[in-house]
Design a protein around this motif. Structure first.
Motif, PDB file in Angstrom:
ATOM      1  N   TRP A  85     -75.958  -0.638 -10.221  1.00  0.00           N
ATOM      2  CA  TRP A  85     -74.825  -1.162  -9.457  1.00  0.00           C
ATOM      3  C   TRP A  85     -75.121  -1.048  -7.965  1.00  0.00           C
ATOM      4  CZ3 TRP A  85     -70.531  -3.925 -10.123  1.00  0.00           C
ATOM      5  CH2 TRP A  85     -69.593  -3.943  -9.091  1.00  0.00           C
ATOM      6  N   ASP A  86     -74.838  -2.112  -7.239  1.00  0.00           N
ATOM      7  CA  ASP A  86     -75.049  -2.130  -5.792  1.00  0.00           C
ATOM      8  C   ASP A  86     -73.708  -2.426  -5.126  1.00  0.00           C
ATOM      9  OD1 ASP A  86     -75.843  -2.439  -3.184  1.00  0.00           O
ATOM     10  OD2 ASP A  86     -77.028  -4.262  -3.543  1.00  0.00           O
ATOM     11  N   ASP A  87     -73.160  -1.435  -4.415  1.00  0.00           N
ATOM     12  CA  ASP A  87     -71.865  -1.609  -3.735  1.00  0.00           C
ATOM     13  C   ASP A  87     -71.885  -2.762  -2.738  1.00  0.00           C
ATOM     14  OD1 ASP A  87     -70.009   0.106  -4.827  1.00  0.00           O
ATOM     15  OD2 ASP A  87     -70.565   1.793  -3.563  1.00  0.00           O
ATOM     16  N   ASP A  88     -73.042  -3.041  -2.154  1.00  0.00           N
ATOM     17  CA  ASP A  88     -73.129  -4.054  -1.100  1.00  0.00           C
ATOM     18  C   ASP A  88     -73.313  -5.472  -1.646  1.00  0.00           C
ATOM     19  OD1 ASP A  88     -72.848  -2.102   0.863  1.00  0.00           O
ATOM     20  OD2 ASP A  88     -75.005  -1.660   0.816  1.00  0.00           O
ATOM     21  N   ALA A  89     -73.532  -5.612  -2.925  1.00  0.00           N
ATOM     22  CA  ALA A  89     -73.728  -6.940  -3.515  1.00  0.00           C
ATOM     23  C   ALA A  89     -72.397  -7.684  -3.610  1.00  0.00           C
ATOM     24  CB  ALA A  89     -74.357  -6.798  -4.902  1.00  0.00           C
ATOM     25  N   ASP A  90     -72.478  -8.991  -3.808  1.00  0.00           N
ATOM     26  CA  ASP A  90     -71.290  -9.833  -3.952  1.00  0.00           C
ATOM     27  C   ASP A  90     -70.827  -9.771  -5.415  1.00  0.00           C
ATOM     28  OD1 ASP A  90     -69.302 -11.707  -3.871  1.00  0.00           O
ATOM     29  OD2 ASP A  90     -70.606 -13.403  -3.426  1.00  0.00           O
ATOM     30  N   HIS A  91     -69.655  -9.185  -5.620  1.00  0.00           N
ATOM     31  CA  HIS A  91     -69.127  -9.000  -6.977  1.00  0.00           C
ATOM     32  C   HIS A  91     -67.877  -9.840  -7.225  1.00  0.00           C
ATOM     33  CE1 HIS A  91     -71.916  -5.745  -7.654  1.00  0.00           C
ATOM     34  NE2 HIS A  91     -71.533  -5.188  -6.511  1.00  0.00           N
ATOM     35  N   ARG A  92     -67.677 -10.878  -6.436  1.00  0.00           N
ATOM     36  CA  ARG A  92     -66.472 -11.703  -6.603  1.00  0.00           C
ATOM     37  C   ARG A  92     -66.339 -12.267  -8.008  1.00  0.00           C
ATOM     38  NH1 ARG A  92     -66.763 -15.340  -1.313  1.00  0.00           N
ATOM     39  NH2 ARG A  92     -68.922 -14.774  -1.600  1.00  0.00           N
ATOM     40  N   GLU A  93     -67.435 -12.699  -8.578  1.00  0.00           N
ATOM     41  CA  GLU A  93     -67.390 -13.281  -9.919  1.00  0.00           C
ATOM     42  C   GLU A  93     -66.914 -12.255 -10.952  1.00  0.00           C
ATOM     43  OE1 GLU A  93     -70.565 -15.031 -13.038  1.00  0.00           O
ATOM     44  OE2 GLU A  93     -70.635 -15.907 -11.025  1.00  0.00           O
ATOM     45  N   ARG A 139     -62.442  -1.283  -6.900  1.00  0.00           N
ATOM     46  CA  ARG A 139     -62.942  -2.349  -6.032  1.00  0.00           C
ATOM     47  C   ARG A 139     -63.353  -1.851  -4.650  1.00  0.00           C
ATOM     48  NH1 ARG A 139     -60.009  -7.979  -6.045  1.00  0.00           N
ATOM     49  NH2 ARG A 139     -58.520  -6.708  -7.138  1.00  0.00           N
ATOM     50  N   LEU A 140     -62.550  -0.996  -4.047  1.00  0.00           N
ATOM     51  CA  LEU A 140     -62.783  -0.575  -2.666  1.00  0.00           C
ATOM     52  C   LEU A 140     -63.822   0.543  -2.584  1.00  0.00           C
ATOM     53  CD1 LEU A 140     -59.091  -0.623  -1.407  1.00  0.00           C
ATOM     54  CD2 LEU A 140     -60.823  -2.404  -1.157  1.00  0.00           C
ATOM     55  N   PRO A 141     -64.493   0.643  -1.440  1.00  0.00           N
ATOM     56  CA  PRO A 141     -65.514   1.690  -1.291  1.00  0.00           C
ATOM     57  C   PRO A 141     -64.912   3.089  -1.434  1.00  0.00           C
ATOM     58  CG  PRO A 141     -65.618   0.114   0.524  1.00  0.00           C
ATOM     59  CD  PRO A 141     -64.379  -0.204  -0.266  1.00  0.00           C
ATOM     60  N   ALA A 142     -65.656   3.962  -2.071  1.00  0.00           N
ATOM     61  CA  ALA A 142     -65.261   5.365  -2.221  1.00  0.00           C
ATOM     62  C   ALA A 142     -66.535   6.201  -2.181  1.00  0.00           C
ATOM     63  CB  ALA A 142     -64.511   5.584  -3.527  1.00  0.00           C
ATOM     64  N   ALA A 143     -66.379   7.498  -2.040  1.00  0.00           N
ATOM     65  CA  ALA A 143     -67.540   8.380  -1.900  1.00  0.00           C
ATOM     66  C   ALA A 143     -68.475   8.296  -3.100  1.00  0.00           C
ATOM     67  CB  ALA A 143     -67.078   9.814  -1.681  1.00  0.00           C
ATOM     68  N   ASP A 144     -67.917   8.345  -4.290  1.00  0.00           N
ATOM     69  CA  ASP A 144     -68.761   8.271  -5.480  1.00  0.00           C
ATOM     70  C   ASP A 144     -67.973   7.720  -6.658  1.00  0.00           C
ATOM     71  OD1 ASP A 144     -67.132  10.340  -6.308  1.00  0.00           O
ATOM     72  OD2 ASP A 144     -68.679  11.873  -6.205  1.00  0.00           O
ATOM     73  N   PHE A 145     -68.675   7.422  -7.717  1.00  0.00           N
ATOM     74  CA  PHE A 145     -68.057   6.829  -8.889  1.00  0.00           C
ATOM     75  C   PHE A 145     -67.026   7.775  -9.505  1.00  0.00           C
ATOM     76  CE2 PHE A 145     -68.000   5.542 -13.419  1.00  0.00           C
ATOM     77  CZ  PHE A 145     -67.520   4.256 -13.242  1.00  0.00           C
ATOM     78  N   ALA A 146     -67.313   9.069  -9.523  1.00  0.00           N
ATOM     79  CA  ALA A 146     -66.378  10.045 -10.100  1.00  0.00           C
ATOM     80  C   ALA A 146     -65.042  10.017  -9.344  1.00  0.00           C
ATOM     81  CB  ALA A 146     -66.986  11.443 -10.070  1.00  0.00           C
ATOM     82  N   GLN A 147     -65.105   9.858  -8.032  1.00  0.00           N
ATOM     83  CA  GLN A 147     -63.877   9.774  -7.240  1.00  0.00           C
ATOM     84  C   GLN A 147     -63.102   8.504  -7.617  1.00  0.00           C
ATOM     85  OE1 GLN A 147     -64.440   9.587  -3.004  1.00  0.00           O
ATOM     86  NE2 GLN A 147     -62.238   9.665  -2.586  1.00  0.00           N
TER      87      GLN A 147
END
Length: 179
Positions: A85-93, A139-147
């Motif tokens: 998973w890349d947080d910076d990639a386009d995930h609109r689809e 959807r929104l940025p967070a520190a880590d997946f667990a959060q």
């Protein structure tokens, strides 16, 4: 000439029906008013019944659309849990089904706002906000997946309570006789 016969008697016979006609006319007028009142009362009952049915449908749509949004979270969570998973990639689809379902839920909230009562519109809006917050936890940025998972679960708990309250109030609204 005998009394009660002749010209005066004929006049009396013609004059007698007039009070009877007035009584019949008065009775018809009273009956007409009663019928109009019955029609008006039946129209009011029909309108109240239609409103109750519209409210029932609008209330049910909130819960149905909420379930539809919730169903879109599975693929998102699975994708986010993958190591690539890349947080910076386009995930609109990936988010398109969720966004579409959220829009549908917003339309259902609007239907409740239209049919009322106002407190149900506020409860429906609270459900929409919690579902949106739940989506945003992923959807929104967070520190880590667990959060993200913790935030997602917290909003899920609040959402369940909002839905219980909505259902309880919907039952009350639908059971209350409308005047």
């Amino acid at each position: 000439m005998e009394r009660g016969t002749g010209r005066n008697d004929a006049f009396a016979r013609r004059a007698l029906p007039a009070p009877g006609r007035a009584g019949a006319l008065g009775g018809a007028l009273v009956q007409n008013r009663a019928i109009r009142r019955q029609v008006r009362d039946q129209e009011a009952v029909d309108i109240r019944h239609r409103l109750r049915e519209e409210r029932r449908a609008a209330f049910a749509a909130i819960l149905d659309r909420c379930s539809e949004v919730e169903a879109t979270f599975g693929p998102v969570i699975a994708a986010r849990a993958r190591p690539d998973w890349d947080d910076d990639a386009d995930h609109r689809e990936l988010w398109t089904p969720t966004s579409t379902a959220l829009d549908s839920l917003q339309r259902a909230v609007t239907a409740v706002a239209i049919t009322g009562p106002d407190h149900m519109a506020h409860l429906a809006d609270a459900i929409h906000e919690e579902v949106r917050a739940r989506a945003n936890a992923m959807r929104l940025p967070a520190a880590d997946f667990a959060q993200r998972v913790r935030m997602f679960a917290e909003h899920g708990t609040v959402l369940e309570e909002a839905q219980r309250t909505f259902i309880q109030e919907a039952r009350t609204v639908l059971a209350t006789p409308m005047r």
